[in-house]
Design a protein around this motif. Structure first.
Motif, PDB file in Angstrom:
ATOM      1  N   ASP A   1       5.015   7.127   2.154  1.00  0.00           N
ATOM      2  CA  ASP A   1       4.005   6.917   3.192  1.00  0.00           C
ATOM      3  C   ASP A   1       2.591   7.091   2.637  1.00  0.00           C
ATOM      4  O   ASP A   1       1.663   6.368   3.044  1.00  0.00           O
ATOM      5  N   ALA A   2       2.423   8.037   1.715  1.00  0.00           N
ATOM      6  CA  ALA A   2       1.103   8.211   1.092  1.00  0.00           C
ATOM      7  C   ALA A   2       0.730   6.956   0.305  1.00  0.00           C
ATOM      8  O   ALA A   2      -0.425   6.495   0.350  1.00  0.00           O
ATOM      9  N   ALA A   3       1.710   6.389  -0.407  1.00  0.00           N
ATOM     10  CA  ALA A   3       1.447   5.166  -1.164  1.00  0.00           C
ATOM     11  C   ALA A   3       1.113   4.008  -0.227  1.00  0.00           C
ATOM     12  O   ALA A   3       0.208   3.204  -0.503  1.00  0.00           O
ATOM     13  N   THR A   4       1.822   3.923   0.906  1.00  0.00           N
ATOM     14  CA  THR A   4       1.579   2.835   1.856  1.00  0.00           C
ATOM     15  C   THR A   4       0.166   2.928   2.436  1.00  0.00           C
ATOM     16  O   THR A   4      -0.521   1.910   2.596  1.00  0.00           O
ATOM     17  N   ARG A   5      -0.272   4.142   2.739  1.00  0.00           N
ATOM     18  CA  ARG A   5      -1.632   4.298   3.266  1.00  0.00           C
ATOM     19  C   ARG A   5      -2.669   3.868   2.230  1.00  0.00           C
ATOM     20  O   ARG A   5      -3.665   3.219   2.566  1.00  0.00           O
ATOM     21  N   ALA A   6      -2.421   4.218   0.975  1.00  0.00           N
ATOM     22  CA  ALA A   6      -3.362   3.818  -0.084  1.00  0.00           C
ATOM     23  C   ALA A   6      -3.361   2.302  -0.275  1.00  0.00           C
ATOM     24  O   ALA A   6      -4.420   1.694  -0.487  1.00  0.00           O
ATOM     25  N   MET A   7      -2.184   1.681  -0.181  1.00  0.00           N
ATOM     26  CA  MET A   7      -2.102   0.219  -0.309  1.00  0.00           C
ATOM     27  C   MET A   7      -2.820  -0.457   0.857  1.00  0.00           C
ATOM     28  O   MET A   7      -3.495  -1.476   0.679  1.00  0.00           O
TER      29      MET A   7
END
Length: 542
Positions: free
Chosen positions: A142-148
């Motif tokens: 989820d952290a990666a998705t927010r950054a993407m």
């Protein structure tokens, strides 16, 4: 979100069972286990997703026939179950050798549990580990998705958006079109691409690959994990509003967390779909086809279907059939079906709705029945190893009848499932694994009965016609009902029925004579023949 099989067998909760691993001729200690499940039901395979360690107490297996045990093992192997653990002792002193041989044949690891352990305790101990790991993966993903999403909002390129995912997973990532042409890629810092990966990239960027992309030859597969050149390759399909837009590939190096790569890839689907819409929006034809199929699935008004049909390549009044597909890898089968139909220039539109793939197929206005028969034959000969059931609905006179054709195709799937359950209850193996193609017209009688008669009326009719025969099968453990069904379906052809049932002609005649005695005489040439045939067809329905 997995634990190696070897670690699970060594866990104190399961080690207390003194497990003995019967490996299928390969090292399975590192095979990932996604979940631990317990069941005595022999038809459990369709309810599993693959990757499970299945615990079985052996009670049902002890009373099953050899054919049923073999089918059980084969179904689990085809479903991708990680291993089958069977408790021995008591009613099942040992695992039948024939069953172990069948497991080796299909590559299914079997674990013999030689001591009694509480299955609930085993599942709680192992599944809690898996759940804890899953929570950590979801948080990172989820952290990666927010950054993407932040990168997408600032207009970043596909490469920059993928770079976030590569950094999170520690893996090389690549986004390709459905036909394999690279749209973007990224590698984490310090990562050296594998030589095989570089060669594949060069091949996909070649003029030949670009031509294939322009030609529109599809190739697809559901999200999955496989070994490639010593590394793990996670692939996830990117679909937007029913249109397959691309495929994400995450090449996980040795020592990296493949579970995290899998979760992060799945969580990134929506962001990557939006990115693809910005950079490579789908064609109008694909969008029209997806919109038409959504209208069919929601039983939209006729005027709406006729409005959408031309844009998707379907004249509003042209004949068509709708197929309902249940498959282990629906996108892979979708690609094979679209390749087949495209090669013959047959109009088609497909939509993947959760686990069901729905495909509408246009047919010519002349010699339509023959063209439909040829379509069924071609589907049965689809290339590739597909674990799927394709149910082809009856002929619709135009797109306005497409929802009806789909409903009949789905009902044929329901009839097949009911027959499988009936065969299981009678401890008989049910044929047809791998790719199965069903003609909904073959079960029109059952379809009518399911929609026009309630269960009590069907049951009463069956018992009035076949009560003596059904009682005989229960008391003598005979198979007279099955024999009658095959004989009637063959047009009362005794020789053909004997071949289908693998019986000698004399044995077949003896069975028929007994059936006639129980059913009031030879029905041929009488009005009772149709009633018996109808009752025999309805006997498999609940």
């Amino acid at each position: 979100m997995s634990v190696p099989l070897g670690e699970i067998l060594a866990h104190p909760a399961l080690a207390a069972a003194d497990p003995l691993l019967h490996a299928p001729g390969r090292d399975v200690a590192a095979d990932p286990v996604r979940w631990v499940h317990s069941s005595e039901v022999l038809d459990i395979a369709p309810l599993l997703r693959g990757g499970e360690l299945l615990l079985c107490g052996g009670i049902t297996l002890a009373g099953a026939t050899p054919d049923k045990r073999a089918a059980y093992v084969q179904d689990l192997a085809q479903r991708g179950v990680a291993a089958l653990a069977i408790e021995t002792g008591g009613v099942l002193p040992e695992i039948p050798p024939a069953m172990l041989e069948k497991a080796r044949e299909h590559g299914l690891p079997v674990v013999e549990l030689r001591e009694v352990v509480p299955f609930v305790g085993v599942m709680q101990a192992i599944n809690s580990i898996l759940v804890s790991e899953s929570v950590g993966h979801l948080q990172q993903a989820d952290a990666a998705t927010r950054a993407m999403a932040a990168e997408l909002a600032h207009g970043a390129s596909l490469d920059r958006i993928l770079d976030v995912l590569a950094g999170t997973t520690g893996s090389a990532v690549k986004l390709t079109s459905p036909w394999g042409v690279i749209l973007g890629n990224a590698v984490p810092e310090g990562h050296n691409p594998h030589p095989a990966d570089l060669a594949a990239d060069q091949a996909r960027d070649s003029p030949a690959a670009q031509s294939a992309d322009d030609a529109g030859a599809p190739a697809g597969g559901q999200d999955h994990l496989e070994e490639v050149a010593g590394e793990k390759l996670v692939t996830v399909d990117i679909a937007v509003r029913g249109v397959l837009m691309g495929r994400l590939e995450v090449r996980v190096p040795e020592g990296a967390d493949a579970g995290l790569a899998h979760v992060a890839g799945e969580r990134a689907v929506d962001i990557l779909g939006l990115a693809l819409l910005q950079h490579t929006p789908p064609g109008l034809h694909a969008l029209a086809g997806a919109e038409l199929m959504r209208a069919v699935l929601t039983s939209a008004p006729e005027w709406r279907l006729e409005q959408l049909a031309p844009g998707a390549g379907f004249p509003a009044s042209s004949p068509a059939v709708v197929a309902a597909v249940h498959a282990a890898s629906p996108q892979k089968l979708r690609g094979a079906m679209e390749a087949l139909l495209g090669a013959h220039r047959i109009p088609n539109a497909a939509y993947l709705d959760e686990a069901e793939l729905v495909v509408m197929i246009g047919l010519p206005c002349t010699d339509t029945a023959a063209e439909r028969r040829q379509l069924l034959a071609s589907l049965r000969e689809l290339e590739g190893d597909h674990d799927a059931v394709i149910s082809v609905g009856p002929l619709a006179g135009g797109v306005a009848e497409a929802a009806w054709s789909l409903a009949e195709a789905r009902r044929a799937l329901e009839v097949r499932q009911l027959r499988r359950r009936t065969a299981s209850a009678r401890r008989r193996s049910y044929p047809a694994r791998g790719l199965v193609v069903i003609d909904a017209g073959d079960v029109a009688v059952e379809s009518l009965a399911l929609t026009a008669l309630d269960a009590s009326a069907r049951d009463a009719f069956v018992h009035r016609q076949l009560r003596a025969l059904l009682d005989h099968d229960v008391q003598r453990q005979s198979q007279l009902l099955e024999t009658l069904q095959v004989w009637l379906d063959s047009g009362c052809n005794t020789a053909q029925s004997a071949r289908e049932l693998h019986l000698e002609r004399q044995s077949m005649h003896h069975r028929l004579q007994r059936i006639f005695e129980l059913c009031g005489g030879d029905p041929r040439g009488t009005g009772r023949l149709a009633a018996l045939h109808l009752a025999a067809r309805l006997a498999g329905l609940p």
